[in-house]
Design a protein around this motif. Structure first.
Motif, PDB file in Angstrom:
ATOM      1  N   GLY A 109     -22.575 -11.780  -7.381  1.00 35.95           N
ATOM      2  CA  GLY A 109     -21.425 -11.187  -8.103  1.00 35.95           C
ATOM      3  C   GLY A 109     -20.857 -12.236  -8.840  1.00 35.95           C
ATOM      4  N   GLN A 110     -21.194 -13.726  -8.038  1.00 33.56           N
ATOM      5  CA  GLN A 110     -21.300 -14.842  -8.798  1.00 33.56           C
ATOM      6  C   GLN A 110     -22.268 -15.081  -9.927  1.00 33.56           C
ATOM      7  OE1 GLN A 110     -17.635 -14.786  -7.646  1.00 33.56           O
ATOM      8  NE2 GLN A 110     -17.881 -17.241  -7.356  1.00 33.56           N
ATOM      9  N   ALA A 111     -23.112 -14.709 -10.165  1.00 32.04           N
ATOM     10  CA  ALA A 111     -24.088 -14.866 -10.930  1.00 32.04           C
ATOM     11  C   ALA A 111     -23.881 -14.053 -11.667  1.00 32.04           C
ATOM     12  CB  ALA A 111     -25.436 -14.631 -10.085  1.00 32.04           C
ATOM     13  N   VAL A 129     -14.363 -15.711  -2.015  1.00 29.59           N
ATOM     14  CA  VAL A 129     -15.239 -14.537  -1.966  1.00 29.59           C
ATOM     15  C   VAL A 129     -16.724 -16.064  -1.026  1.00 29.59           C
ATOM     16  CG1 VAL A 129     -18.007 -14.562  -3.302  1.00 29.59           C
ATOM     17  CG2 VAL A 129     -16.265 -14.185  -3.807  1.00 29.59           C
ATOM     18  N   TRP A 130     -15.806 -17.419  -1.564  1.00 29.72           N
ATOM     19  CA  TRP A 130     -16.930 -17.995  -0.588  1.00 29.72           C
ATOM     20  C   TRP A 130     -16.502 -17.738   1.218  1.00 29.72           C
ATOM     21  CZ3 TRP A 130     -20.513 -20.775   0.348  1.00 29.72           C
ATOM     22  CH2 TRP A 130     -20.456 -21.884   1.825  1.00 29.72           C
ATOM     23  N   SER A 131     -14.904 -17.261   1.453  1.00 30.83           N
ATOM     24  CA  SER A 131     -14.836 -17.268   2.611  1.00 30.83           C
ATOM     25  C   SER A 131     -15.263 -16.439   3.123  1.00 30.83           C
ATOM     26  CB  SER A 131     -13.033 -16.937   3.052  1.00 30.83           C
ATOM     27  OG  SER A 131     -12.204 -18.468   2.338  1.00 30.83           O
ATOM     28  N   VAL A 132     -15.385 -15.489   2.126  1.00 28.54           N
ATOM     29  CA  VAL A 132     -16.664 -14.313   2.747  1.00 28.54           C
ATOM     30  C   VAL A 132     -18.327 -14.581   2.901  1.00 28.54           C
ATOM     31  CG1 VAL A 132     -17.523 -11.939   2.445  1.00 28.54           C
ATOM     32  CG2 VAL A 132     -15.005 -11.696   1.577  1.00 28.54           C
ATOM     33  N   MET A 133     -18.467 -15.203   2.622  1.00 27.34           N
ATOM     34  CA  MET A 133     -19.996 -15.928   2.896  1.00 27.34           C
ATOM     35  C   MET A 133     -20.027 -16.344   3.687  1.00 27.34           C
ATOM     36  SD  MET A 133     -21.108 -16.747  -1.129  1.00 27.34           S
ATOM     37  CE  MET A 133     -22.884 -17.241  -0.891  1.00 27.34           C
TER      38      MET A 133
END
Length: 326
Positions: A109-111, A129-133
Motif C-alpha cells: 500500500g505504501q509502495a 501504517v507503521w504502528s500496525v506494522m
C-alpha cells in the motif's frame, strides 16, 4: 482371480503439496498467494517507473513476498512434524497467515502511494501504517517463538534432524529479533558507541537500517544493503534463513556414511558457526562497515570462525564410525 492394478504414485511435488495441505490448508494457500504476489509486484517494477529511496517502488513488496513464500512454507513443513495439539498448531498457523498478509499489504500500500513503509511517521496515515506494522512484527515474533517451543518439545526419531530444526528455529528467532534494532534508538546508540556517527534524525522517521549513512544510498543489487556504511538488514537476512540452511545441512549429512553421534556433532558445529557469522555481520554493521568492505578485524574474526568450523568438522569426521567399520 482378478486383482486391481496398482495405483500410480503421485509425483513427488504433488505428494509434498498433499502433505502440506493436510497440515494446514490456509497456510499453504497463503504461500501460493505470496507466489502470485511476487509476479504481480514484479510486474510493478517493470511497469511503474517511480522510485522510493533510490530503488524501484515495487522492489520492497516483491522482496517481502518472496521472503514470505519461503518462510510460510518452511514453517508449514515444520508444523507437520508436531504430533497432537491440533488446535494450537492451527492457531499458530493462522497467526502466521494473518501477520504475513498484513505486513506485506501494508508495504504494498505504501509502495502504491510512492512512499516508504518502514519507520515512516511523516503523516498521520504513515504513522498509523507503521504502528500496525510494528504490532504485527511483535505478534509474528511471538508466534515464531510458539512454534519453536513446539518443535523443541516434540519427539523425533532422528537426533541430528531434530537438532537442525531446533537450531534453525532458534537462530531465526534471534534474526527476527535483530530487526527491532532498526526501529529502536538502541541501534543508533550502539553505533555511536562504536565510534561511528549515527544517521541524522529526520522528522517523520522512526528508525533506520543503515549505520553511519542515511538510508537509500548506494547498495548491493536487489538486496539493497549499503555499500557505503553498515546495514543491519544483512544480519537479519542471515538469521532468518537459518530456518532453511540448517535442516538442509542435516539432510545432506544423512546421505553420508556417518554415525548418529557424528551427524549430531556436525549439525551442532554448523549451528554454532552459523550463529557466529550472524553475530559477526551484525557487529560489523553496528561499526558502520559495509558488508562488502570488512576491516582487518572483521576479516580475522570471520577467518577464525571458518577455521574453527573446519577443524571441528575434520575432528568429528575422523572419529571412529560404526558405519565405516561395517
Amino acid at each position: 482371480m482378478l486383482t486391481s492394478p496398482p495405483q500410480p504414485t503421485p509425483p513427488l511435488p504433488l505428494r509434498w503439496l498433499r502433505t502440506l495441505w493436510q497440515t494446514h490448508p490456509p497456510l499453504l494457500i497463503s504461500g501460493l498467494l505470496f507466489a502470485a504476489m511476487v509476479v504481480f509486484f514484479g510486474a510493478g517494477i517493470l511497469l511503474d517507473g517511480r522510485t522510493v529511496l533510490g530503488a524501484p517502488a515495487w522492489l520492497k513488496p516483491t522482496k517481502f513476498a518472496v521472503s514470505f513464500v519461503i518462510y510460510n512454507l518452511t514453517l508449514l513443513w515444520m508444523l507437520g512434524f508436531v504430533e497432537g495439539r491440533p488446535r494450537l498448531v492451527s492457531a499458530l498457523a493462522w497467526l502466521i497467515v494473518a501477520t504475513s498478509l498484513i505486513e506485506t499489504l501494508a508495504i504494498a500500500g505504501q509502495a502504491a502511494r510512492g512512499t516508504t513503509s518502514h519507520y515512516n511517521t511523516a503523516t498521520a496515515l504513515d504513522a498509523a501504517v507503521w504502528s500496525v506494522m510494528g504490532a504485527t512484527i511483535i505478534v509474528l515474533w511471538l508466534t515464531h517463538l510458539g512454534i519453536t517451543l513446539l518443535i523443541v518439545f516434540q519427539r523425533f526419531g532422528h537426533p541430528a534432524f531434530a537438532l537442525s530444526l531446533r537450531l534453525g528455529l532458534g537462530i531465526t528467532l534471534l534474526g527476527l529479533l535483530e530487526a527491532f534494532l532498526m526501529a529502536s534508538p538502541l541501534g543508533q546508540a550502539l553505533a555511536s558507541a562504536g565510534g561511528v556517527s549515527s544517521p541524522v534524525a529526520l522528522a517523520g522517521i522512526a528508525g533506520a537500517h543503515s549505520v553511519g549513512v542515511a538510508d537509500g544510498g548506494a547498495g548491493l543489487p536487489v538486496l539493497g544493503w549499503s555499500t557505503e556504511g553498515g546495514d543491519l538488514r544483512a544480519g537479519h537476512f542471515n538469521g532468518i534463513h537459518a530456518l532453511q540452511v540448517l535442516p538442509l545441512c542435516a539432510w545432506l549429512l544423512t546421505r553420508l556414511r556417518l554415525s548418529v553421534p557424528q551427524q549430531v556433532a556436525l549439525v551442532r558445529t554448523a549451528g554454532a558457526s552459523y550463529l557466529a557469522v550472524m553475530v559477526l555481520v551484525v557487529w560489523q554493521a553496528l561499526r558502520g562497515q559495509p558488508i562488502t568492505a570488512p576491516d582487518a578485524l572483521t576479516a580475522a574474526v570471520f577467518a577464525a570462525i571458518v577455521l574453527s568450523a573446519g577443524a571441528s568438522a575434520v575432528l568429528i569426521w575422523r572419529r571412529p564410525s560404526p558405519a565405516r567399520a561395517a
